[in-house]
Scaffold this active site. Structure first.
Site, short mmCIF file in Angstrom:
data_model
loop_
_atom_site.label_atom_id
_atom_site.label_comp_id
_atom_site.label_asym_id
_atom_site.label_seq_id
_atom_site.Cartn_x
_atom_site.Cartn_y
_atom_site.Cartn_z
N ASN A 10 -10.87 -42.76 12.96
CA ASN A 10 -10.52 -43.89 14.12
C ASN A 10 -10.94 -43.29 15.12
O ASN A 10 -10.32 -43.02 15.96
CB ASN A 10 -9.18 -43.90 14.13
CG ASN A 10 -8.63 -45.31 15.11
OD1 ASN A 10 -9.47 -45.23 15.49
ND2 ASN A 10 -7.88 -45.37 15.95
N LYS A 17 -9.35 -39.55 15.77
CA LYS A 17 -8.12 -39.66 15.83
C LYS A 17 -8.61 -39.52 14.08
O LYS A 17 -9.21 -40.07 13.12
CB LYS A 17 -7.45 -40.95 16.07
CG LYS A 17 -6.81 -41.58 16.92
CD LYS A 17 -5.09 -41.71 16.95
CE LYS A 17 -4.65 -42.24 18.02
NZ LYS A 17 -3.74 -43.39 18.22
N ARG A 89 -11.31 -46.44 10.08
CA ARG A 89 -11.16 -47.90 11.62
C ARG A 89 -11.94 -48.67 12.34
O ARG A 89 -12.78 -47.86 12.64
CB ARG A 89 -9.92 -47.62 12.21
CG ARG A 89 -9.51 -48.59 13.26
CD ARG A 89 -8.35 -48.59 14.59
NE ARG A 89 -8.83 -49.59 14.66
CZ ARG A 89 -8.28 -49.70 16.36
NH1 ARG A 89 -8.12 -48.44 16.47
NH2 ARG A 89 -8.05 -50.51 17.67
N HIS A 178 -6.20 -55.49 16.27
CA HIS A 178 -5.02 -54.73 15.51
C HIS A 178 -4.34 -56.08 14.04
O HIS A 178 -3.46 -55.93 13.57
CB HIS A 178 -3.81 -55.36 16.34
CG HIS A 178 -3.61 -54.83 17.73
ND1 HIS A 178 -3.19 -54.95 18.78
CD2 HIS A 178 -4.21 -53.17 17.84
CE1 HIS A 178 -3.25 -54.52 19.62
NE2 HIS A 178 -4.04 -53.03 19.11
N HIS A 206 2.97 -56.71 18.41
CA HIS A 206 2.59 -55.27 18.56
C HIS A 206 2.22 -55.08 19.66
O HIS A 206 1.04 -55.44 20.32
CB HIS A 206 1.20 -55.07 17.76
CG HIS A 206 0.04 -53.90 17.92
ND1 HIS A 206 0.76 -53.24 16.45
CD2 HIS A 206 0.13 -52.75 19.03
CE1 HIS A 206 -0.29 -51.54 17.11
NE2 HIS A 206 -0.32 -51.51 17.51
N ASN A 209 -0.79 -49.33 24.13
CA ASN A 209 -1.51 -49.85 25.03
C ASN A 209 -2.12 -51.00 24.82
O ASN A 209 -2.22 -51.56 26.21
CB ASN A 209 -2.08 -48.49 24.92
CG ASN A 209 -1.78 -47.86 26.33
OD1 ASN A 209 -2.05 -48.64 27.36
ND2 ASN A 209 -2.21 -46.43 26.52
N ARG A 239 -5.13 -53.29 30.59
CA ARG A 239 -5.82 -54.42 30.64
C ARG A 239 -4.76 -56.03 30.79
O ARG A 239 -3.76 -55.66 30.84
CB ARG A 239 -5.86 -54.92 29.63
CG ARG A 239 -6.85 -54.27 28.43
CD ARG A 239 -8.03 -53.82 27.02
NE ARG A 239 -7.62 -52.56 26.42
CZ ARG A 239 -7.04 -52.95 25.10
NH1 ARG A 239 -7.42 -54.14 23.55
NH2 ARG A 239 -7.20 -51.93 24.43
N GLY A 329 4.42 -49.06 20.09
CA GLY A 329 4.80 -47.60 21.20
C GLY A 329 5.92 -48.04 21.73
O GLY A 329 6.88 -47.84 21.73
N GLY A 331 6.85 -51.56 21.33
CA GLY A 331 8.23 -52.53 20.75
C GLY A 331 8.66 -51.83 19.73
O GLY A 331 10.03 -52.37 19.13
N ASN A 333 9.92 -48.96 20.29
CA ASN A 333 11.11 -47.47 21.15
C ASN A 333 11.80 -48.72 22.09
O ASN A 333 12.60 -48.21 23.04
CB ASN A 333 9.61 -46.83 21.61
CG ASN A 333 10.07 -46.03 20.50
OD1 ASN A 333 9.95 -45.26 19.79
ND2 ASN A 333 7.32 -46.16 20.56
N GLU A 383 -0.76 -48.36 10.70
CA GLU A 383 -1.81 -48.50 9.98
C GLU A 383 -2.52 -47.42 9.64
O GLU A 383 -3.50 -47.63 8.03
CB GLU A 383 -2.80 -48.83 11.67
CG GLU A 383 -2.58 -50.19 12.46
CD GLU A 383 -2.41 -50.21 13.50
OE1 GLU A 383 -3.72 -50.44 14.06
OE2 GLU A 383 -2.06 -49.10 14.81
P1 AMP Z 1 0.84 -46.92 21.40
O1 AMP Z 1 -0.30 -47.46 21.79
O2 AMP Z 1 1.00 -47.75 19.90
O3 AMP Z 1 0.66 -45.53 20.68
O4 AMP Z 1 1.56 -47.63 22.35
C1 AMP Z 1 1.79 -46.42 23.82
C2 AMP Z 1 2.88 -47.04 24.77
O5 AMP Z 1 4.15 -46.85 24.01
C3 AMP Z 1 3.31 -46.81 26.41
O6 AMP Z 1 2.80 -47.84 27.13
C4 AMP Z 1 3.73 -45.67 25.73
O7 AMP Z 1 4.89 -45.62 27.04
C5 AMP Z 1 5.08 -46.84 25.14
N1 AMP Z 1 6.19 -46.04 24.55
C6 AMP Z 1 6.41 -44.87 23.58
N2 AMP Z 1 7.88 -44.48 23.76
C7 AMP Z 1 8.89 -45.60 24.59
C8 AMP Z 1 9.70 -44.84 24.47
N3 AMP Z 1 10.68 -44.81 24.58
N4 AMP Z 1 10.19 -46.65 25.83
C9 AMP Z 1 9.30 -47.39 26.28
N5 AMP Z 1 7.95 -47.40 26.08
C10 AMP Z 1 7.20 -46.32 24.97
#
Ligand code: AMP
Length: 397
Positions: A10, A17, A89, A178, A206, A209, A239, A329, A331, A333, A383
């Site tokens: 990716n 990645k 990707r 996505h 989804h 970031n 964004r 990330g 959704g 966590n 993914e």
């Molecule tokens: P991703 O692009 O899917 O890797 O997601 C990145 C986002 O997930 C970032 O904004 C992180 O701050 C958020 N994130 C990861 N862990 C947590 C958590 N425990 N609580 C809130 N946001 C999180």
């Protein structure tokens, strides 16, 4: 080692990645990131058998040098012979690609034509494809598109209310992104709810970031929040998502911003970062909001309100909703974001189960609503696995 591994790549503009996915066990055997490519201190970080390692690359190292270094690493770990395909990707497949394809010279030239629709993403993807083709000359390279899953949207969902020629002659329409993640969520939701995939109606959020929400009817995307580019729709890390389109002209004409500055602001300085004035990282914004920072509270409120409005609007094409799914990330966590979104959907009968919502964090997933509520759940996305399985199915054809 058995010949079951797919090398998944990716490529971003200055990063890359990669992972090795076992197509039979679905395990991630190795994962890593080539970072700061082209800078003074590029490096590769990777994780293998629980150990994290770093390889420093020479200053200004290119994607090709990074890929060559990863190939040497695979040889050193005696993994090379087990690799049977490379899955890439690719961000934009336009209307040309409705599913994954084996990359040929013709496909590569089509991807080059599509670069004008995704100038920040597709050129980097193409660099990765060329580097991997040189590094693995005997393996098939497969392109898996972020846009492909959304090619089932009806015209009323993908067309903008602009003069027809902008679509017909220039391809300006909603494509959505996505797609690999929303497809994986659809497959998993169908399995969890024990329904055939072509009979499942869900809304998939989804939230990473980058963030997008998709209405999925009978297993197919029928509407999605990202548009011609990944800038439209939800509030994201940096964004802005939806805006009055006149704002850019106003900034240029009245406030003396240049085109490039406006683009940079909308893509890299807005969203959670712009609203909070602190960070694009949702964890930091949440922590500050909990301590009373007014701008961070506002950032979370805008993020959740916009998302809840999108979810409510996607009940229109669906009619029946089997589940609302959170992934990415944020959704997966953030129990706080999920609660704040679902609390704004009580008109549909949604009610959060606080304990289940807490338990679903950190990769566990699961249902997060009470028994009387419509179902909302968390499904960790994967993914890389979709890319690996698509690659395998195409080389076996
Ligand atoms: P991703 O692009 O899917 O890797 O997601 C990145 C986002 O997930 C970032 O904004 C992180 O701050 C958020 N994130 C990861 N862990 C947590 C958590 N425990 N609580 C809130 N946001 C999180």
């Amino acid at each position: 080692m058995e010949k079951t591994l797919v090398f998944v790549l990716n490529c971003g503009s200055s990063s890359l990645k990669f992972s090795l996915i076992d197509s039979q066990s679905h395990d991630e055997v190795l994962s890593g990131l080539g970072d700061a490519l082209g800078s003074d201190a590029p490096l590769i970080k990777y994780k293998y058998q629980g150990n994290k390692q770093t390889i420093d690359l020479p200053a200004s190292a290119t994607h090709q040098i990074a890929v060559d270094t990863i190939v040497t690493l695979l040889a050193d770990l005696s993994l090379t012979d087990a690799v049977i395909a490379v899955g890439h990707r690719v961000v934009h497949g336009g209307e040309l690609f409705t599913q994954s394809v084996v990359i040929t010279d013709h496909v590569l030239s089509q991807l080059e034509q599509l670069s004008k629709l995704a100038p920040l993403h597709n050129p980097a993807n193409i660099i990765g494809i060329k580097a991997a083709s040189q590094a693995f000359p005997s393996l098939k390279q497969i392109a898996v598109f972020d846009t492909a899953f959304h090619q089932t949207m009806p015209e009323k969902a993908y067309i903008y209310a602009l003069p027809r020629l902008l679509y017909k002659d220039h391809g300006i329409r909603r494509y959505g992104f996505h797609g690999t993640s929303h497809l994986y969520i659809t497959q998993q939701a169908a399995a969890i709810l024990d329904k055939p995939q072509d009979d499942i109606n869900i809304i998939s959020a989804h939230l990473g970031n980058g963030a997008s929400v998709t209405a999925i009817k009978s297993g197919k995307s029928v509407d999605t929040s990202m548009g011609l580019t990944p800038l439209e729709g939800l509030v994201m890390g940096t964004r802005c998502g939806d805006l009055d389109p006149a704002i850019s002209q106003y900034m240029i004409d009245q406030l003396d911003y240049t085109n490039e500055q406006v683009n940079d602001i909308f893509n890299k300085k807005s969203g959670l970062l712009g609203l909070s004035d602190i960070s694009n990282d949702c964890r930091i914004v949440e922590e500050r909001a909990e301590k009373g920072d007014a701008l961070c509270k506002l950032a979370i409120d805008v993020f959740c309100y916009r998302l809840a409005k999108y979810i409510a609007s996607y009940t229109v094409p669906l009619g029946r909703l089997d589940a609302l799914v959170f992934t990415g990330g944020i959704g997966e966590n953030s129990d706080m974001i999920r609660t704040k979104v679902i609390e704004q959907l009580t008109i549909f009968g949604f009610e959060v189960d606080a304990q289940a919502n807490l338990s679903a964090r950190f990769g566990k997933g699961g249902k997060i609503t009470t028994t009387n509520s419509p179902i909302a759940m968390v499904i960790p996305t994967n993914e890389e696995l979709v890319i690996a399985l698509d690659a395998i199915s195409l080389i076996e054809e």
